[in-house]
Design an enzyme around this catalytic site. Structure first.
Site, PDB file in Angstrom:
ATOM      1  N   HIS A   1       0.882  -1.185   0.000  1.00 51.77           N
ATOM      2  CA  HIS A   1       0.000   0.000   0.000  1.00 51.77           C
ATOM      3  C   HIS A   1       0.916   1.231   0.000  1.00 51.77           C
ATOM      4  CE1 HIS A   1      -3.520   2.333   0.569  1.00 51.77           C
ATOM      5  NE2 HIS A   1      -3.900   1.984   1.796  1.00 51.77           N
TER       6      HIS A   1
ATOM      7  N   HIS B   1      -1.747  -2.051 -10.027  1.00 52.76           N
ATOM      8  CA  HIS B   1      -2.755  -1.492  -9.124  1.00 52.76           C
ATOM      9  C   HIS B   1      -3.964  -2.400  -9.086  1.00 52.76           C
ATOM     10  CE1 HIS B   1      -5.476   1.398  -7.237  1.00 52.76           C
ATOM     11  NE2 HIS B   1      -4.368   1.975  -6.804  1.00 52.76           N
TER      12      HIS B   1
ATOM     13  N   ASP C   1       2.918   5.734  -6.714  1.00 55.52           N
ATOM     14  CA  ASP C   1       4.104   5.643  -5.848  1.00 55.52           C
ATOM     15  C   ASP C   1       5.413   5.708  -6.616  1.00 55.52           C
ATOM     16  OD1 ASP C   1       2.830   5.533  -3.381  1.00 55.52           O
ATOM     17  OD2 ASP C   1       2.242   3.466  -3.754  1.00 55.52           O
TER      18      ASP C   1
HETATM   19  N1  COA Z   1       5.451  -6.283 -10.342  1.00 58.60           N
HETATM   20  C1  COA Z   1       5.390  -7.416 -11.053  1.00 58.60           C
HETATM   21  N2  COA Z   1       4.246  -8.051 -11.357  1.00 58.60           N
HETATM   22  C2  COA Z   1       3.104  -7.517 -10.903  1.00 58.60           C
HETATM   23  C3  COA Z   1       3.089  -6.341 -10.153  1.00 58.60           C
HETATM   24  C4  COA Z   1       4.326  -5.717  -9.878  1.00 58.60           C
HETATM   25  N3  COA Z   1       4.377  -4.590  -9.184  1.00 58.60           N
HETATM   26  N4  COA Z   1       1.813  -6.028  -9.836  1.00 58.60           N
HETATM   27  C5  COA Z   1       1.060  -6.984 -10.375  1.00 58.60           C
HETATM   28  N5  COA Z   1       1.829  -7.878 -11.019  1.00 58.60           N
HETATM   29  C6  COA Z   1       1.413  -9.036 -11.760  1.00 58.60           C
HETATM   30  C7  COA Z   1       1.190 -10.239 -10.867  1.00 58.60           C
HETATM   31  O1  COA Z   1       2.368 -11.001 -10.689  1.00 58.60           O
HETATM   32  C8  COA Z   1       0.139 -10.972 -11.661  1.00 58.60           C
HETATM   33  O2  COA Z   1       0.782 -11.577 -12.759  1.00 58.60           O
HETATM   34  P1  COA Z   1       0.370 -13.033 -13.265  1.00 58.60           P
HETATM   35  O3  COA Z   1      -1.071 -12.879 -13.671  1.00 58.60           O
HETATM   36  O4  COA Z   1       1.307 -13.295 -14.375  1.00 58.60           O
HETATM   37  O5  COA Z   1       0.533 -13.929 -12.072  1.00 58.60           O
HETATM   38  C9  COA Z   1      -0.719  -9.861 -12.217  1.00 58.60           C
HETATM   39  O6  COA Z   1       0.138  -8.735 -12.327  1.00 58.60           O
HETATM   40  C10 COA Z   1      -1.907  -9.516 -11.338  1.00 58.60           C
HETATM   41  O7  COA Z   1      -1.424  -9.266 -10.015  1.00 58.60           O
HETATM   42  P2  COA Z   1      -2.316  -9.317  -8.695  1.00 58.60           P
HETATM   43  O8  COA Z   1      -1.433  -9.654  -7.538  1.00 58.60           O
HETATM   44  O9  COA Z   1      -3.519 -10.167  -8.895  1.00 58.60           O
HETATM   45  O10 COA Z   1      -2.794  -7.859  -8.598  1.00 58.60           O
HETATM   46  P3  COA Z   1      -3.374  -7.201  -7.300  1.00 58.60           P
HETATM   47  O11 COA Z   1      -4.539  -6.438  -7.710  1.00 58.60           O
HETATM   48  O12 COA Z   1      -3.569  -8.137  -6.179  1.00 58.60           O
HETATM   49  O13 COA Z   1      -2.141  -6.291  -6.869  1.00 58.60           O
HETATM   50  C11 COA Z   1      -0.845  -4.587  -6.076  1.00 58.60           C
HETATM   51  C12 COA Z   1      -2.174  -4.946  -6.728  1.00 58.60           C
HETATM   52  C13 COA Z   1      -0.805  -3.076  -5.913  1.00 58.60           C
HETATM   53  C14 COA Z   1      -0.763  -5.250  -4.685  1.00 58.60           C
HETATM   54  C15 COA Z   1       0.311  -5.093  -6.974  1.00 58.60           C
HETATM   55  O14 COA Z   1       0.227  -4.489  -8.233  1.00 58.60           O
HETATM   56  C16 COA Z   1       1.665  -4.834  -6.347  1.00 58.60           C
HETATM   57  O15 COA Z   1       2.117  -5.628  -5.514  1.00 58.60           O
HETATM   58  N6  COA Z   1       2.335  -3.722  -6.731  1.00 58.60           N
HETATM   59  C17 COA Z   1       3.593  -3.363  -6.122  1.00 58.60           C
HETATM   60  C18 COA Z   1       3.346  -2.597  -4.842  1.00 58.60           C
HETATM   61  C19 COA Z   1       2.834  -1.214  -5.111  1.00 58.60           C
HETATM   62  O16 COA Z   1       3.374  -0.488  -5.934  1.00 58.60           O
HETATM   63  N7  COA Z   1       1.821  -0.829  -4.346  1.00 58.60           N
HETATM   64  C20 COA Z   1       1.232   0.509  -4.423  1.00 58.60           C
HETATM   65  C21 COA Z   1      -0.136   0.473  -4.996  1.00 58.60           C
HETATM   66  S1  COA Z   1      -0.749   2.135  -5.239  1.00 58.60           S
END
Ligand code: COA
Length: 410
Positions: free
Chosen positions: A256, A295, A346
């Site tokens: 987050h 996201h 971010d």
């Molecule tokens: N880096 C690499 N791969 C990512 C990614 C990232 N930052 N964010 C998502 N993905 C990939 C996942 O590995 C998944 O790939 P796959 O389908 O090949 O397995 C796909 O995208 C979907 O990811 P998922 O975990 O289902 O998305 P989510 O909605 O649960 O995740 C976040 C949202 C924000 C938790 C995720 O994008 C993340 O961890 N981002 C990094 C942390 C971040 O920047 N947070 C700030 C948010 S404002």
């Protein structure tokens, strides 16, 4: 693993015998629960958890709206304080309303001496978010209106809490770096004062504009994890300080608000454009996430990243870090190519703060100061039409077990 309705649990039925693994063969228990298949939505994705007039996010169109106004429009025509006023009052202020609002905010920036002492006594190793969360929690003990949930008292406390939160972060930074704490300058905007009290120098126009925008973009984002946490706490009719403390604890996580501190790490690891592909591939092949990308809601580019990008690039150039601009652009291209995902707020808020010479450890705390205004709007909205937030869960554990005296276990 994808989120979704795949987690199905089976509940025992009325008069349906349930095996207890510890019972002798043949012995059975019954339960009055009806047999039902329940579905848990992992991560509550797409679950509508309440009504709000404060903000909405359209992840398909890449659109963010604060109380009816599109974020690009607000970014072009309003300051952070104006956006806060909007969220708290439902309409943008007139010049006179803004002047009064700003004066009240600036006047409330002082902290109780006990909280200043607490900041001084905190171990230097304490993370600013832990310090902020603890200090906001402590403020409850010095606020004479802490348990008054009337709309008037909540309005006064909102002004106080937003102002005090900013002072906590600015003072913590100054104290830890052996610098005197600073009083706000009445001649400057609320956002500019924050930057001034933090760094000790009056920001130039480019810095002010970028920082004001950064605060505005972090102000509010619908029912995200920390806002939901704050609303859950408010729904128990706990006080505003407690609800803010919940929000702060939730925002700190690296999935987050904590992502902005980690997003900047990538720039420490890469100093050559040619190294970017290998670096990203290495991370992805190791199953690691690229911080500042992806996201839960936005399936297209995060509009906040788009708005901040220009400022980040300009500040990098001015700060003699032009190489970071091209590295950031290349990272975006490679991550989009490999995973089809875009930078989120971010990625660029980390870069903006880095170019503003703000230490990385403070990135999330600064985000938290802005989001405090959003949490406060939600807490007041929750109080105004409250129903205890209390979802249910799928029990997937065993049933029918019998407790034996401790001497007979083992
Ligand atoms: N880096 C690499 N791969 C990512 C990614 C990232 N930052 N964010 C998502 N993905 C990939 C996942 O590995 C998944 O790939 P796959 O389908 O090949 O397995 C796909 O995208 C979907 O990811 P998922 O975990 O289902 O998305 P989510 O909605 O649960 O995740 C976040 C949202 C924000 C938790 C995720 O994008 C993340 O961890 N981002 C990094 C942390 C971040 O920047 N947070 C700030 C948010 S404002």
């Amino acid at each position: 693993m994808s989120d979704g309705p795949q987690d199905v649990a089976v509940r025992p039925a009325e008069d349906v015998p349930c095996h207890d693994p510890d019972e002798k063969k043949g012995q059975r228990m019954t339960t009055k629960n009806a047999l039902e298949r329940l579905t848990a939505v992992r991560g509550l994705e797409n679950v509508i958890a309440g009504d709000t007039r404060i903000c909405t996010v359209d992840g398909t169109e890449g659109c963010l709206i604060y109380s009816g106004y599109e974020i690009r429009d607000l970014a072009a025509h309003a300051s952070f304080a104006e956006a806060v006023y909007l969220l708290w009052n439902g309409e943008l202020p007139t010049e006179l309303q803004l002047a009064t609002f700003r004066d009240r905010l600036v006047t409330e920036m002082r902290l109780p001496s006990q909280v200043i002492e607490m900041i001084k006594l905190a171990p230097p190793s304490a993370h600013p978010m832990d310090l902020l969360r603890t200090a906001v929690s402590a403020l409850a003990m010095y606020d004479p209106e802490v348990e008054d949930r009337s709309p008037e008292a909540c309005e006064r406390k909102s002004i106080r809490l937003l102002a005090q939160t900013i002072t906590i972060v600015a003072d913590a930074h100054r104290v830890r770096h052996g610098c005197p704490v600073l009083s706000p300058d009445l001649g400057m905007s609320f956002g500019a004062n924050f930057l001034y009290m933090l760094r000790g120098r009056i920001p130039n126009e480019e810095e002010r504009a970028a920082f004001e925008l950064l605060l505005m973009l972090h102000l509010e984002h619908g029912f995200n994890a920390s806002t939901f946490a704050a609303r859950v706490t408010a729904s128990t009719l706990s006080n505003m300080h407690a609800a803010l403390t919940s929000g702060l604890g939730t925002l700190k996580g690296k999935l987050h608000g904590g992502a902005n501190e980690r997003a900047i790490d990538i720039f420490d690891s890469i100093d050559d454009l040619d190294a970017i592909e290998d670096y990203i591939d290495g991370m992805l092949n190791a199953g690691k996430r690229i911080m500042g990308f992806g996201h839960r809601v936005y399936k297209v580019e995060d509009p906040r990243a788009r708005l901040l990008r220009r400022h980040a690039h300009a500040l990098c150039r001015r700060a003699g870090m032009a190489d970071l601009e091209s590295i950031a652009t290349r990272i975006e291209q490679v991550v989009l190519d490999r995973k089809g995902i875009y930078p989120n707020v971010d990625f660029y808020s980390g870069l903006v703060q880095h170019a503003l010479d703000i230490p990385k450890a403070y990135f999330t705390a600064i985000f938290a100061c802005a989001r405090t205004a959003g949490w406060l709007a939600h807490i007041r909205e929750q109080y105004a039409d409250n129903r205890l937030i209390r979802p249910t869960s799928n029990y997937v554990g065993p049933i029918g077990k019998r407790a034996r005296p401790i001497a007979e276990r083992g």
